[in-house]
Design a protein around this motif. Structure first.
Motif, PDB file in Angstrom:
ATOM      1  N   ASP A 136       0.827  -1.203   0.000  1.00  0.00           N
ATOM      2  CA  ASP A 136       0.000   0.000   0.000  1.00  0.00           C
ATOM      3  C   ASP A 136       0.864   1.258   0.000  1.00  0.00           C
ATOM      4  N   LYS A 137       1.942   1.243   0.777  1.00  0.00           N
ATOM      5  CA  LYS A 137       2.860   2.385   0.813  1.00  0.00           C
ATOM      6  C   LYS A 137       3.577   2.548  -0.527  1.00  0.00           C
ATOM      7  N   SER A 178       1.129   4.023  -3.031  1.00  0.00           N
ATOM      8  CA  SER A 178       0.943   5.458  -2.792  1.00  0.00           C
ATOM      9  C   SER A 178       2.110   6.249  -3.360  1.00  0.00           C
ATOM     10  N   ASP A 216       2.024   9.155  -6.265  1.00  0.00           N
ATOM     11  CA  ASP A 216       2.652  10.470  -6.070  1.00  0.00           C
ATOM     12  C   ASP A 216       3.635  10.781  -7.199  1.00  0.00           C
ATOM     13  N   ARG A 251      -4.620   2.089 -10.691  1.00  0.00           N
ATOM     14  CA  ARG A 251      -5.591   1.713  -9.655  1.00  0.00           C
ATOM     15  C   ARG A 251      -6.341   0.445 -10.056  1.00  0.00           C
TER      16      ARG A 251
END
Length: 234
Positions: free
Chosen positions: A115-116, A119, A123, A140
């Protein structure tokens, strides 16, 4: 297993730099390795690409790590693939590499870390000006699929909510319209949500469908109505 390498970006910039002949030769060898990879000759591709993992040239090293890591991914060796992408992401600011890393981590059941990583990919993609970068909606969508495959339905639902915002924003569900905006086809998104919606609290499922029905065009409403009849929810 999603074939994430459909989004492969070879760093063609290394062949346009005014570099030494040795580097040009090396980059051509990596291009051969990519062609072998595309032909699903993963072992032969790896035999070439792995030779450049310790290369002093950063561009060649990044490309070699990416390609070698993907050869292991495509042969289901997710642990080795993770090791290579871990090293790659320590030196790469390409969103695609962090995206691959999140997919691989998910396959290795490291969901918090994936998940990190995802993200970070989002970004970096927002900051990227590369025209060949994978769009955020497609990132996604692919992440949603692999989370779904790993039975992480709540996490997949979070991605579904984020992805849904594009359809709510545009309202138009025509395939060509969405394709031009680098958004997955409406039908693919809806069909892929089925297992997710059946495995989360059903009030959330019904609420999502209701919101989508209010937001999309006539064809979208018709498709949702037919889709809802196939759902196994109370």
């Amino acid at each position: 297993m999603p074939e994430v390498d459909q989004f492969i970006l070879t760093d063609n910039s290394i062949t346009t730099i005014d570099a030494k002949e040795e580097k040009i030769l090396e980059s051509k060898e990596l291009q051969i390795a990519w062609k072998l990879f595309s032909s699903e000759e993963f072992k032969k591709s790896r035999e070439i690409s792995s030779e450049y993992i310790k290369n002093d040239d950063l561009d060649l090293k990044i490309e070699a790590l990416r390609l070698t890591g993907l050869t292991y991914y495509r042969t289901f060796d997710f642990k080795t693939s993770e090791i290579l992408f871990q090293e790659l992401c320590e030196i790469s600011n390409f969103s695609i590499d962090w995206f691959y890393f999140s997919i691989i981590l998910t396959q290795n059941s490291k969901f918090d870390k994936s998940d990190k990583s995802f993200s970070k990919a989002i970004d970096l993609r927002r900051l990227s000006r590369r025209k060949d970068s994978v769009s955020i909606p497609f990132m996604r969508f692919e992440y949603l699929l692999v989370l779904n495959d790993n039975k992480q339905y709540e996490l997949a639902y979070e991605q579904l909510l984020e992805l849904s915002e594009y359809y709510i924003k545009y309202q138009i569900t025509d395939g060509t319209f969405l394709y031009m905006r680098e958004v997955p086809f409406f039908e693919n998104m809806i069909d892929s949500s089925k297992i997710i919606l059946e495995h989360i609290p059903h009030d959330k499922s019904r609420s999502w469908i209701k919101k989508m029905r209010k937001s999309v065009d006539e064809y979208g409403v018709e498709y949702l109505t037919k889709f809802e009849k196939t759902l196994k929810i109370n």
